[in-house]
Design a protein around this motif. Structure first.
Motif, short mmCIF file in Angstrom:
data_model
loop_
_atom_site.label_atom_id
_atom_site.label_comp_id
_atom_site.label_asym_id
_atom_site.label_seq_id
_atom_site.Cartn_x
_atom_site.Cartn_y
_atom_site.Cartn_z
N ARG A 1 7.77 -12.61 1.45
CA ARG A 1 9.00 -11.88 1.78
C ARG A 1 8.78 -10.87 2.91
O ARG A 1 9.61 -10.74 3.81
N GLU A 2 7.64 -10.16 2.84
CA GLU A 2 7.42 -9.05 3.78
C GLU A 2 6.58 -9.43 4.99
O GLU A 2 6.43 -8.64 5.92
N SER B 1 -7.97 -5.50 -5.31
CA SER B 1 -8.23 -5.09 -6.70
C SER B 1 -8.18 -6.29 -7.63
O SER B 1 -9.01 -6.44 -8.54
N GLN C 1 5.65 -11.37 -2.66
CA GLN C 1 5.83 -10.19 -1.80
C GLN C 1 5.32 -10.47 -0.39
O GLN C 1 5.97 -10.10 0.60
N ARG D 1 3.41 -9.68 5.08
CA ARG D 1 2.08 -9.04 5.06
C ARG D 1 1.56 -9.06 3.62
O ARG D 1 2.34 -9.01 2.66
N ILE D 2 0.24 -9.15 3.51
CA ILE D 2 -0.40 -9.19 2.20
C ILE D 2 -0.52 -7.76 1.67
O ILE D 2 -0.90 -6.86 2.43
N PRO D 3 -0.18 -7.54 0.40
CA PRO D 3 -0.44 -6.21 -0.18
C PRO D 3 -1.95 -6.07 -0.39
O PRO D 3 -2.48 -6.27 -1.50
N THR D 4 -2.62 -5.73 0.68
CA THR D 4 -4.08 -5.86 0.76
C THR D 4 -4.84 -5.13 -0.36
O THR D 4 -5.73 -5.70 -0.99
N GLY D 5 -4.47 -3.88 -0.58
CA GLY D 5 -5.20 -3.10 -1.59
C GLY D 5 -5.06 -3.69 -2.97
O GLY D 5 -6.04 -3.82 -3.73
N HIS D 6 -3.82 -4.04 -3.33
CA HIS D 6 -3.59 -4.62 -4.65
C HIS D 6 -4.31 -5.96 -4.78
O HIS D 6 -4.90 -6.27 -5.82
N ASP E 1 0.92 -2.53 -14.03
CA ASP E 1 1.98 -1.52 -14.00
C ASP E 1 2.74 -1.57 -12.68
O ASP E 1 3.95 -1.41 -12.64
N VAL E 2 2.02 -1.79 -11.59
CA VAL E 2 2.66 -1.84 -10.26
C VAL E 2 3.59 -3.04 -10.16
O VAL E 2 4.70 -2.94 -9.64
N TYR E 3 3.15 -4.18 -10.70
CA TYR E 3 3.93 -5.42 -10.54
C TYR E 3 4.81 -5.74 -11.74
O TYR E 3 5.37 -6.84 -11.82
N GLY E 4 4.94 -4.78 -12.64
CA GLY E 4 5.87 -4.97 -13.76
C GLY E 4 5.46 -6.07 -14.71
O GLY E 4 6.31 -6.77 -15.27
N ILE F 1 -2.84 -2.56 -12.00
CA ILE F 1 -2.13 -3.54 -11.16
C ILE F 1 -0.89 -4.04 -11.90
O ILE F 1 0.19 -4.20 -11.32
#
Lengths: 215, 93
Positions: free
Chosen positions: A45-46, A56, A42, A48-53, A187-190, A185
């Protein structure tokens, strides 16, 4: 291809033991690093780091995977094996890999703080690759050896020491709190929750909290 | 599949519900034989934890209230039961 360790029985995951407890925890660690791997995709691709995830995931890795799980290995299981075979080689290798893992985790944490995608992605991928291979070596070789080396009395003593880690060192409720974060986490990332597997769940809860079934 | 729509950081509520789900399963596994309500409670908590946006209906709260005897652990209840009931009670507020 047959290996020289094939004569060792696979770890018995049907009951709590010095090695099955750790193998159960491996499933959670694999769950978290799979999430980490997807965060790296991610971030690439984007841009930026998904900082909060990511923070965690780092909390679970530092506390559950390193302090609790690697702590049990380095302070309890490995010394028990090394006492039987002075200069026991496999545990020395595992300890070295724990040190390398901590370096990757420090690099990831620094990259998250700096929002440094170029630093985060290789650290996350390097850690994931290291841990997958490390866990395979422990599950398929070291733990099989340990299972064959430990007497029932030694096994019971190690389990009791694990319980002390959960209660005294980690604190009651810490284990469940971290597993809760790991599952959120996932659940968020499948990613499949390790705790969904009844056998793994039984191992994850065998040395934390109540287990007498009397009350 | 990867769901990027969930805001960061991991919602405290999602992590808390996942924690309570694990605790409820453990309590059911260990105490369900002597306390059958704990088995039913685990089913309810599992359903809530899997609900979209972790929404909790009033009927769920009422069912949990009943199954936990108004969030009151039995006298000799262990720490896991007490932690579970306290966590479920906190969800009401």
């Amino acid at each position: 291809m047959p290996s020289c360790h094939d004569h060792l029985l696979p770890v018995d995951l049907t009951r709590p033991s010095a090695v099955s407890i750790l193998s159960g925890e491996h499933r959670v660690i694999l769950q978290v690093i799979t999430c980490l791997e997807r965060m790296a995709v991610q971030a690439t691709r984007e841009g930026r780091i998904p900082t909060g995830h990511a923070r965690s995931a780092i909390e679970v890795i530092r506390t559950f995977a390193d302090r609790c799980h690697h702590g049990k290995e380095e302070d309890i299981l490995f010394p028990a094996l090394e006492a039987q075979v002075p200069g026991f080689g496999p545990t020395a290798v595992m300890r070295e890999e724990h040190v390398i893992g901590r370096q990757y985790v420090a690099a990831m944490a620094a990259a998250i703080d700096a929002d440094d995608v170029a630093g985060f992605v290789p650290a996350a991928n390097g850690y994931t690759e290291l841990l997958r291979a490390h866990i395979a070596k422990e599950d398929d070789i070291l733990f099989r050896m340990a299972q064959a080396m430990l007497s029932p009395a030694q096994d019971a003593a190690i389990l009791e020491a694990y319980r002390a880690v959960e209660h005294d060192d980690m604190g009651d409720g810490t284990h469940e709190r971290l597993l809760g974060i790991a599952d959120a986490i996932a659940d968020v990332y499948g990613v499949e929750r390790a705790s969904n597997d009844p056998q793994t769940f039984a191992l994850l809860t065998a040395v934390c909290g109540c287990h007498t079934g009397k009350a | 599949m990867h769901n990027c729509s969930i805001p960061e950081p991991i919602a405290d509520r999602a992590a808390e519900l996942s924690r309570l789900r694990l605790l409820a399963r453990k309590v059911a596994l260990v105490h369900g034989g002597h306390h059958p309500a704990m088995t039913e409670l685990a089913t309810v908590v599992d359903r809530i934890a899997g609900a979209p946006q972790n929404a909790i209906a009033d009927t769920d709260h009422a069912q949990i209230h009943q199954l936990t005897a108004a969030y009151t652990p039995w006298p000799e209840a262990c720490g896991s039961v007490r932690a579970l009931f306290a966590g479920l009670h906190a969800l009401r507020s």
